[in-house]
Design an enzyme around this catalytic site. Structure first.
Site, short mmCIF file in Angstrom:
data_model
loop_
_atom_site.label_atom_id
_atom_site.label_comp_id
_atom_site.label_asym_id
_atom_site.label_seq_id
_atom_site.Cartn_x
_atom_site.Cartn_y
_atom_site.Cartn_z
N ASP A 1 -1.50 -1.17 6.03
CA ASP A 1 -1.71 -0.69 7.41
C ASP A 1 -3.13 -0.27 7.69
O ASP A 1 -3.45 0.14 8.80
CB ASP A 1 -0.79 0.51 7.70
CG ASP A 1 -1.28 1.78 7.04
OD1 ASP A 1 -1.80 1.70 5.90
OD2 ASP A 1 -1.16 2.86 7.66
N THR B 1 -0.07 4.74 1.41
CA THR B 1 -0.21 5.55 2.60
C THR B 1 -0.03 4.74 3.88
O THR B 1 -0.72 3.74 4.09
CB THR B 1 -1.60 6.24 2.62
OG1 THR B 1 -1.76 6.95 1.41
CG2 THR B 1 -1.72 7.17 3.81
N ASP C 1 0.86 -1.17 0.00
CA ASP C 1 0.00 0.00 0.00
C ASP C 1 0.91 1.23 0.00
O ASP C 1 2.10 1.14 0.29
CB ASP C 1 -0.89 -0.03 1.25
CG ASP C 1 -1.83 1.15 1.32
OD1 ASP C 1 -2.36 1.54 0.27
OD2 ASP C 1 -2.03 1.69 2.42
#
Length: 785
Positions: free
Chosen positions: A671, A482, A480
């Site tokens: 996350d 961000t 990912d």
């Protein structure tokens, strides 16, 4: 007027006092009495339920108040009630077949695993606690047995001054009974079932090895006269192996407890996802009256009021008003999104600013959040655990040992010297004893235990030991953007001053002073920058925030405006080569005096981490919910060639499926909640500890402190551990191969020598010491880039 309400979320008397204090401050409340044992509040006065609910929400989402008749508190399930449902074998012995009761698999004997559901029961926790109790009993009994057995190696054994050796032998035997017939009885049942079905596994090896050692010792204790002198020491007592059997069984039980704990944590991600959806909602009737209802009562077309700080209960579109919505739980992006009339909103996202109304469009299982939950459930139940290397070896080793023992007995009976039967029985049993899988049983868990400890030193938390086997052979790493390769929060990258009479200090001071009155997520970037520069904030008056555009107010009698191009309308345009930035302009009266470049910075460790992974012949793919220009720029800076923007959770999940169907082993690092389905479906899920609880619970590995460089370290650690396990298995098998050959009588025709039990015990000890010593070498492995 007195009325009774349910209070959910209280756990102690401190909670009761806290809730009582909050409710007593609500306008209209005359008297409050909160009862912890009944989870109720008796409130006197003229007060509305919505006001009571809002008062508790201001203190957080810890407590919930409802009408007694509307929402009775659900009773906690008993252990027997928790065992109801559907179960499947983790080894998938009969494919996707489900069973109606919690028991062992009828084929391989493994514990059945409950199928995940939205109403998760307590069966995993019940099973975990039951195994912990067995481990406690087993440990308490095994420790003194081990100490008694080892004391025989001490000259002038001090224990013999207390009791005779025969009494100590009986004490050992008695202490083994709770271990054999209670704590680890299921291992022997599984071994027996695996032999009947001929699906041999680690339980077959453990059951036969530990069982033979215990039965031999038990028979040697009660009928020692049937054993020839070769099986006895100088005092005439048969050599006993009680400690060998119970130590093996206790170690295996430790592994079972750890596995049960992992299963009990699997459903935590489902529970965390369910908590994203609020339990209550405010419905606006046709006459304009507000009604407090449960989410299950919402119908398509209902008009719902969403207040600041509330979670959106269903998918829909804005009917009236505007709002800035935090969609990070779904998209993973920290920047809030401005929504206007007619635009869609998603369940589980959070309203950050003003109140607005929505029209429910999708409810129940049709919402995007419900679909994410379903995807996590499907991925969690469809992924079978990795079969241990020791199990694969066992499938060949066990029948080989059994066959060798039978052949040994027959050869001695047919061709051996007198007494042939005693020689045959002695050597056949010696084969089984020396093949007792102590070293083989230690080979994997010792390496894994040391390896996991080593990983923790570098911030690598491995939840399930079995993932180490696949981690060393991953083909693709999906990351990912961000929070994984970037910081995950906006920050001031640079400040440009356009007015020669102003300084950087003054420009930042005015911008931060305005943002001190704003709840917008970007405000924290200005305040953090001012705090780092030790800038004192100024008083601001008449502060007004315009959703999605900017903020304005008065400082020292001057009109100050801070915002984007639409809000400020600067004469100058800024073109940045770095697309991962946004611009906020500062205007004082009629003059633009400066602008701020705001970005989500790439983590400093990400550059070297991605480079090391690429050098390791692992393809890296970036999937993000952010805009194309931003994702492309970050990927370019990190050297990632394949990337995709505007990815919803289902897109990431589909990408993992696509790669797996192509025969690739896929690891996913993320996350956020939006990463949970992909993390659950991937062969290896890697979560940042700085991320959401849902991402962490869905993953196999958690990187403490969000250190992305630990991904490469985890891969290096995996290769070291697997190499060490293979070395251990070699040590264990070479000792067994030589020992079994000698025990069978290979040297008798040449040297006239047979392998006594004492030598067999020594060989087993040497093999175990070799395995343990080799495993401890992992402590010296360096994982530094």
């Amino acid at each position: 007027m007195e009325k009774t309400y349910n209070i959910d979320g209280m756990t102690c008397n401190g909670c009761r006092c806290h809730v009582e204090k909050i409710l007593s401050k609500v306008e209209g409340v005359e008297q409050v009495q909160v009862l912890l044992d009944k989870a109720e509040a008796q409130i006197s006065g003229n007060v509305d339920l919505i006001d009571l609910q809002n008062s508790l929400k201001e203190d957080g989402d810890h407590y919930h108040i409802r009408n007694v008749e509307d929402a009775p508190i659900e009773k906690e399930k008993t252990p027997e009630e928790a065992k109801t449902g559907k179960y499947y074998c983790p080894m998938r012995c009969e494919g996707d077949k489900l069973y109606d009761s919690l028991r062992d698999c009828p084929i391989c004997g493994m514990d059945l695993v409950p199928e995940l559901s939205n109403t998760v029961g307590d069966v995993e926790q019940v099973n975990y606690q039951h195994l912990k109790k067995k481990l406690w009993v087993s440990s308490v009994c095994t420790l003194p047995i081990f100490m008694i057995a080892m004391s025989e190696m001490i000259p002038n054994n001090p224990l013999y001054t207390i009791f005779d050796i025969a009494i100590w032998n009986w004490i050992q035997c008695i202490l083994t009974i709770p271990v054999i017939f209670y704590s680890t009885r299921m291992f022997f049942e599984r071994a027996w079932r695996s032999l009947i079905t001929w699906k041999l596994n680690m339980f077959t090896l453990i059951g036969i090895g530990a069982g033979i050692a215990w039965l031999f010792s038990f028979m040697g204790l009660i009928v020692p006269t049937v054993f020839p002198a070769e099986f006895k020491n100088m005092d005439g007592h048969v050599f006993l192996y009680f400690e060998t059997s119970v130590v093996i069984l206790t170690l295996v039980l430790v592994g079972q407890v750890l596995e049960a704990k992992a299963h009990s944590q699997t459903n935590s991600s489902i529970k965390a996802l369910l908590e994203l959806s609020p339990q209550d909602a405010i419905r606006i009737s046709e006459s304009g009256l507000m009604e407090f209802i449960k989410v299950d009562e919402i119908q398509i077309g209902d008009r719902l009021r969403i207040k600041p700080g509330d979670k959106i209960p269903v998918d829909g579109y804005i009917f009236s008003g505007e709002a800035t919505i935090d969609e990070s739980t779904i998209t993973g992006e920290p920047m809030p999104v401005t929504k206007r009339k007619g635009e869609k909103v998603i369940s589980g996202t959070i309203n950050t600013t003003t109140s607005f109304d929505i029209i429910a469009d999708r409810i129940g299982s049709n919402t995007l959040l419900a679909q994410i939950i379903e995807v996590v459930k499907k991925a969690s139940t469809s992924r079978a655990p990795i079969q241990h290397l020791a199990d694969r070896i066992s499938s060949y080793f066990v029948p080989a040992v059994l066959m060798c023992s039978i052949i040994t007995f027959l050869l001695w009976v047919l061709f051996g010297p007198e007494p042939t039967l005693q020689y045959g029985l002695m050597n056949a049993i010696a084969v089984l004893i020396i093949a007792c899988p102590c070293a083989l049983g230690l080979a994997t868990p010792m390496s894994v235990m040391v390896g996991m400890g080593k990983g923790t030193e570098y911030g690598i938390l491995i939840k399930n030991a079995t993932i180490l086997e696949e981690l060393e052979s991953i083909d693709v790493l999906i990351v990912d953007k961000t929070g994984t390769v970037t910081e995950g929060k906006p920050s001031i990258d640079s400040i440009e001053v356009l007015d020669s009479e102003c300084s950087t200090h003054e420009v930042l001071q005015m911008a931060a002073s305005l943002n001190a009155y704003s709840e917008h997520p970007l405000a924290s970037a200005f305040l953090e920058a001012a705090n780092d520069a030790d800038i004192e904030l100024l008083e601001a008056d008449q502060v007004i925030s315009t959703s999605g555009e900017g903020i304005q107010g008065t400082i020292k009698n001057k009109s100050i405006r801070l915002g984007n191009d639409t809000f400020i309308k600067p004469e100058k345009e800024i073109h940045s080569n770095d697309q991962n930035k946004s611009i906020s302009w500062l205007k004082v009266e009629n003059d633009v005096i400066g602008y701020f470049s705001i970005t989500d910075k790439i983590k400093p460790l990400a550059y070297n981490a991605i480079n090391n992974i690429l050098k390791n012949n692992i393809h890296v793919v970036m999937l993000s919910g952010d805009q194309e220009s931003v994702v492309s720029d970050v990927a370019h800076q990190l050297g990632i060639k394949k990337h995709q923007s505007k990815c919803l959770p289902i897109h990431k999940f589909d990408k993992v499926i696509q790669l797996q169907e192509a025969g690739l082993t896929v690891a996913v690092a993320g996350d956020g909640t939006n990463d949970a389905p992909a993390l659950a479906q991937a062969n290896i899920g890697i979560a940042m500890d700085s991320g959401t609880d849902i991402a962490i619970e869905s993953a196999d590995i958690t990187l403490l402190h969000g250190d992305i460089s630990a991904i490469y370290k985890a891969i290096t650690l995996s290769k070291s551990v697997m190499r060490n396990i293979k070395q251990n298995l070699f040590f264990a098998l070479i000792y067994n191969a030589l020992g079994v050959s000698i025990a069978a009588g290979l040297l008798y025709p040449f040297l006239g020598a047979l392998l006594s039990p004492m030598v067999a015990a020594m060989a087993m000890s040497i093999s175990s010491v070799s395995v343990i010593g080799n495993s401890l070498r992992l402590k010296s492995v360096s994982l530094i880039d």
